[in-house]
Structure formats: structure tokens, C-alpha cells
Design a protein around this motif. Sequence first.
Motif, PDB file in Angstrom:
ATOM      1  N   ARG A 425     -63.830  14.240  41.444  1.00 26.14           N
ATOM      2  CA  ARG A 425     -62.499  13.789  41.704  1.00 26.14           C
ATOM      3  C   ARG A 425     -61.439  14.541  41.588  1.00 26.14           C
ATOM      4  N   CYS A 426     -61.368  15.641  40.405  1.00 26.44           N
ATOM      5  CA  CYS A 426     -60.547  16.749  40.548  1.00 26.44           C
ATOM      6  C   CYS A 426     -60.516  17.600  41.829  1.00 26.44           C
ATOM      7  N   SER A 427     -61.605  17.856  42.004  1.00 27.82           N
ATOM      8  CA  SER A 427     -61.866  19.022  43.063  1.00 27.82           C
ATOM      9  C   SER A 427     -61.165  18.510  44.495  1.00 27.82           C
ATOM     10  N   GLU A 428     -61.732  17.559  44.783  1.00 26.96           N
ATOM     11  CA  GLU A 428     -61.316  16.924  46.104  1.00 26.96           C
ATOM     12  C   GLU A 428     -59.857  16.408  46.406  1.00 26.96           C
ATOM     13  N   GLY A 429     -59.434  15.879  44.998  1.00 24.71           N
ATOM     14  CA  GLY A 429     -57.969  15.445  45.036  1.00 24.71           C
ATOM     15  C   GLY A 429     -57.070  16.705  45.030  1.00 24.71           C
ATOM     16  N   TYR A 430     -57.367  17.771  44.606  1.00 26.06           N
ATOM     17  CA  TYR A 430     -56.473  18.955  44.768  1.00 26.06           C
ATOM     18  C   TYR A 430     -56.457  19.698  45.839  1.00 26.06           C
ATOM     19  N   LEU A 431     -57.923  19.858  46.287  1.00 26.03           N
ATOM     20  CA  LEU A 431     -58.119  20.392  47.572  1.00 26.03           C
ATOM     21  C   LEU A 431     -57.347  19.783  48.659  1.00 26.03           C
ATOM     22  N   SER A 432     -57.214  18.246  48.654  1.00 25.09           N
ATOM     23  CA  SER A 432     -56.617  17.592  49.593  1.00 25.09           C
ATOM     24  C   SER A 432     -55.282  17.970  49.830  1.00 25.09           C
ATOM     25  N   MET A 433     -54.490  18.427  48.602  1.00 27.66           N
ATOM     26  CA  MET A 433     -53.110  18.681  48.780  1.00 27.66           C
ATOM     27  C   MET A 433     -52.949  20.303  49.174  1.00 27.66           C
ATOM     28  N   VAL A 434     -53.901  21.329  49.080  1.00 24.07           N
ATOM     29  CA  VAL A 434     -53.874  22.414  49.596  1.00 24.07           C
ATOM     30  C   VAL A 434     -54.108  22.258  51.078  1.00 24.07           C
ATOM     31  N   ILE A 435     -54.864  21.418  51.383  1.00 26.69           N
ATOM     32  CA  ILE A 435     -55.187  21.127  52.937  1.00 26.69           C
ATOM     33  C   ILE A 435     -54.129  20.612  53.561  1.00 26.69           C
ATOM     34  N   GLN A 436     -53.443  19.702  52.899  1.00 22.87           N
ATOM     35  CA  GLN A 436     -52.032  19.190  53.508  1.00 22.87           C
ATOM     36  C   GLN A 436     -50.994  20.255  53.449  1.00 22.87           C
ATOM     37  N   ASP A 437     -51.027  21.044  52.657  1.00 23.93           N
ATOM     38  CA  ASP A 437     -49.876  22.273  52.717  1.00 23.93           C
ATOM     39  C   ASP A 437     -50.010  22.956  54.072  1.00 23.93           C
ATOM     40  N   MET A 438     -51.357  23.144  54.186  1.00 28.20           N
ATOM     41  CA  MET A 438     -52.043  24.160  55.467  1.00 28.20           C
ATOM     42  C   MET A 438     -51.514  23.470  56.574  1.00 28.20           C
ATOM     43  N   CYS A 439     -51.811  22.105  56.507  1.00 33.36           N
ATOM     44  CA  CYS A 439     -51.466  21.460  57.871  1.00 33.36           C
ATOM     45  C   CYS A 439     -50.050  21.079  58.305  1.00 33.36           C
ATOM     46  N   LYS A 440     -49.268  21.106  57.126  1.00 35.12           N
ATOM     47  CA  LYS A 440     -47.855  21.128  57.474  1.00 35.12           C
ATOM     48  C   LYS A 440     -47.370  22.165  57.985  1.00 35.12           C
ATOM     49  N   ARG A 441     -47.808  23.395  57.452  1.00 34.37           N
ATOM     50  CA  ARG A 441     -47.444  24.634  58.377  1.00 34.37           C
ATOM     51  C   ARG A 441     -48.060  24.595  59.705  1.00 34.37           C
TER      52      ARG A 441
END
Length: 549
Positions: A425-441
Motif C-alpha cells: 500500500r505504501c509503495s504503490e501509493g507513493y510511487l503513484s505520486m512520483v509518476i503523476q509528477d512525471m506525467c505533469k511535466r
Amino acid sequence: LITFAQYLQRCSYESLSKMVKDVDDLAQKCVANEDAPDCSKSLPSIFLDEICQVEKLRDSYGAMADCCSKPDPERNDCFLSFKVPKPDFVQPYQRPAADVICQEYRDNRVSLLGHFIYHVARGNPFLYAPTILGLAADYEHALQDCCKESDINVCLDERATAIKEKAKKISMKQQYACDILNKFGERTFQAKKLAHLSQKYSKAPFEEIVKIVQKLRGVYQECCSGDMIECMDDRAEVMAYVCSKQEVFSSKIKECCEKPIVERSQCIMEADFDDKPEGLPSLVEKYVQNKEVCQGFEAGHDTFLSNFLYEYSRRHPELSTQLILRIAKGYETLLEKCCKTDNPAECYGHAVKESDKHIQETQDVVKTNCDLLNTHGEQNFLKAILTRYTKKMPQVSTDTLFEIGKKMTGVGTKCCQLPEDQRLRCSEGYLSMVIQDMCKRQETSPVNDNVSHCCSDSYAYRRPCFTAMGPDTKYVPPAFDPNMFHFDEKLCTATPADKEIGQMKLLINLIKRKPQMTEDQIKTISDGFTAMVDKCCKQSDIETCFGEE
């Protein structure tokens, strides 16, 4: 004050205080007489009208002044687009010196806390108003405690660090929630909230969870559109409702509900999951073995799936919401196919096998990465991440790739040390935020077709999409540049942290120019680099040694 400071980030505290007084005066007038002029206006309109009356708005804000000519609600969207997320013109908060701050707090509490609120708001234009008020309450508690200590500064420094970390974490989560709502729409956002709240309040009935999800959708729409008064008001209303039914929702929020209103929301949101109800029956009978599944699915598609999502989530607090949404989406796709066949029950009888595939894939990714981190350490884990992601998206700048790698390593460090039932839960939850940051760029600086597809296709499948993404086969490397290998004695005097940064950026640049390099080749060069630095930094003629090596 928060609303004005977030829109008018360059204005002084004094000029914003005058605008706050104007709106406050109007509010008092409207309480006395609802039919008075301007009292029928919406709150956002009142704030924006006040902003548009600022003298020389164009001198300070340029093209933002053109927003004033647009009709509502486009006017608000226009102003939102001019908010500067990390303004370099806002200096870090300077708290008064230790010898005066306690006296100032006693004598001028409202002004001292007002300046703190103003500073946090203009530096964090997307942070929700209730959060900023909560941080101000944390600051006030710190003052109350530290002013009793012998070393006020040391005490306040410790508390200030904790407050900054808290603000950063909350800001990231709030921006992420707004991004998902704006990018994928209400249905995905509500499904995500339904899964999360069903996990957290697993004893609460379906109807109560749905009621909260619908209320929160409205709250987030207000918060994300910058309507901070309604955001604050409606969020407080939702929390008051939850607190009025503690026995229905959770045994973990009692202390939160006893806190003052500005501290209550964040406390409830950060509270632990309630204990899972005992003796919940298996879902196989109702959703897999039941011959009437297609009737329920076709009669009320969304209600049927919402019930499935609720029931599945409350049974699985150990899974990430993204994984649960993949399972629900897989089940929906299976039913859409099976309910058109001659024997639907036999067809959807494979549902458990399908959901197990999603769970196994995610567990394998978490185990592989945590094993790599725990066995080989942070530095080698970071190298592996940078190698992997530079090959996937070599067009991204070296600095950004390094930043993404550090963030992903941070997720590993945070989550891999947790108990087994919390890691995923922790890993995929935070990874999703990193991916969103990447996708926003990616939206403003497109990377490549693979990244574009993973970012836009499906919220639930984003992480597996990035994991499965191979090297970009259309990428043409830039010409090899020998200057990239120019090293000098700075490498010998650099701190260990700077040496590591230099080495990691060299690795990224190397892969960008030689994307076909194997793991063994990369390891040979990496080891060679370390040996070269050790050898040359001991020589009297460092530059010549580096040149030869």
C-alpha cells in the motif's frame, strides 16, 4: 487572507489586510441585510471582484490583469493558471528572534500568526486553507511550549522542521488529488476515494461511505478551484458529520474529534485504519459463483460495481487503492464480455484467477525492489532505477531523471522497512505520486509516445504500465561528446554526497549516449570510475592522471 495571498502572491501583508477588511465589512453588512448590494454574489465572485479593483494590477502581474475581462467561472480558471507553485520571489519565513518572539506572541498574537499564515499561503498557492490554518495552530502550540523552555531557539527549530515536513507532505498529497480529479474526472476520483474510505472505515455501511465520498467530491472541487472559503466550510461540515457518527465510522478518531475545528480535519485524515471486521464472508459466493451476477450488473452498472469496490476494499486494507481499482476494472471488463455469452457463469467463474494475477504482479514488483534495496543498499538501488528509467525515457533532462530516481529511492527507503502487510500500500501509493509528477511535466514537455500512453490511458494501470515499459526504440542518441569525461581535482575535494551526484549524472549521460549498454558494461564502467577517483586523488598531478585514466 489565505485566498488573497494565494492569488496575489506579490502583494504585501498590509495591502492584503485592507482587502480582507473590505470583504469582512461586506460580510457584516450582508448578515444585517441579505438584500444589500453585492450580497447575492457568489464568494468566488466577491474575491475576484476585489482583486480586479487593485490599482496597477497589470504593473505587478502583467497578463494576469486580462483575466478580469473574462466571465465567471472562466475568470477564476484564468487566475488559477497564473499561480506560481514554487515562487522564487517569496523568501523563507523569518520568525522573530528568540528574545522577542514570545513577547510578541503575548502582545500581538493575531498579527504574528497572521504574518505566518500570509507567508505560508503565498509560498504555497495550492495548499488548502484548512491545512494552512492547521499549520498555524501547530505553530501556535510550538510557541506555547517553547516559550517555557530555557533554549527557545533550539526548541522552535525542532518544531519548525516538523511543521515544514508536514506542510510539504500534505501539499504533495493535495496537489496529487487535484491533478487526478482534473485529469481523470469525477468517476475515477470517486472510485479512488470509495476504495480508500472503505479500507479505512471498514465497519461503516456502504450508504454512509457513499455519502462521504459524494460530499468530499464537492469539497475537492472547491479546494482545487481555489474557492478556499467554501473549501474550509464544507470540509469542516464533512468532519463534523463523521464525528457525530463515530460509532458508525471508526474507533480511531475519538481524539481527533475532540480537537478544535482547525486541527480536526487533518487529524481525521491521518488517523489509522479502523480494525477490520471479523467474520466477513468470502466474496466468491456473491460475485463469482452467483448465477444472477449479470442481472445485477446490467440493472445498475455503477451501483453494482461500487458495491463490489466497497466490499473488496474493506476486506483488503493491505492492498493499494490503485491495485484494488485494477481488480475492479478487470472484473468490470470480464462481466462486460461474459454477460454477452451463452454461459456467463462459466465465463466469469475465472474472476478470482484474474484478480490473483494483478495481486501477484504488484507483490512481485514490491518484493524485487525491496530485496534489491535491502541487499545492495541505497546507492546501488538508485543506480538500478536510473539505468532503468533513463532507458525508458532518455529524452528527459539529466537533472530531472536524477530527481525522479532520488524520489523513487526515497519511496523504497520509506516503505521497504514497514511490516509486510503495509509495504504494498505504501509503495504503490507513493510511487503513484512520483509518476503523476512525471506525467505533469510530460504535459508541457512531451517525452515520448510510451510515456504519453502510460500517463493518459488509465489511472489504475499507470504504475504497471511504467514498470512494463521497455527502452524507447525510436530514440536517436546525441553524438558522443568526449568533454563529458573531463574530470578535475574538484572531484577529489567534493563531499561524498556531491561525488555520488556526479557519478549518478555521469551514469545517466552515458546511458543517454549508449542506451544499448548491458548491466555488466555499466557495472564495469561504474567500478572503473570509483577506482579512477581513488587512484588519481592520491597523485601529485591529479589532472594528468584523470586525463590518462
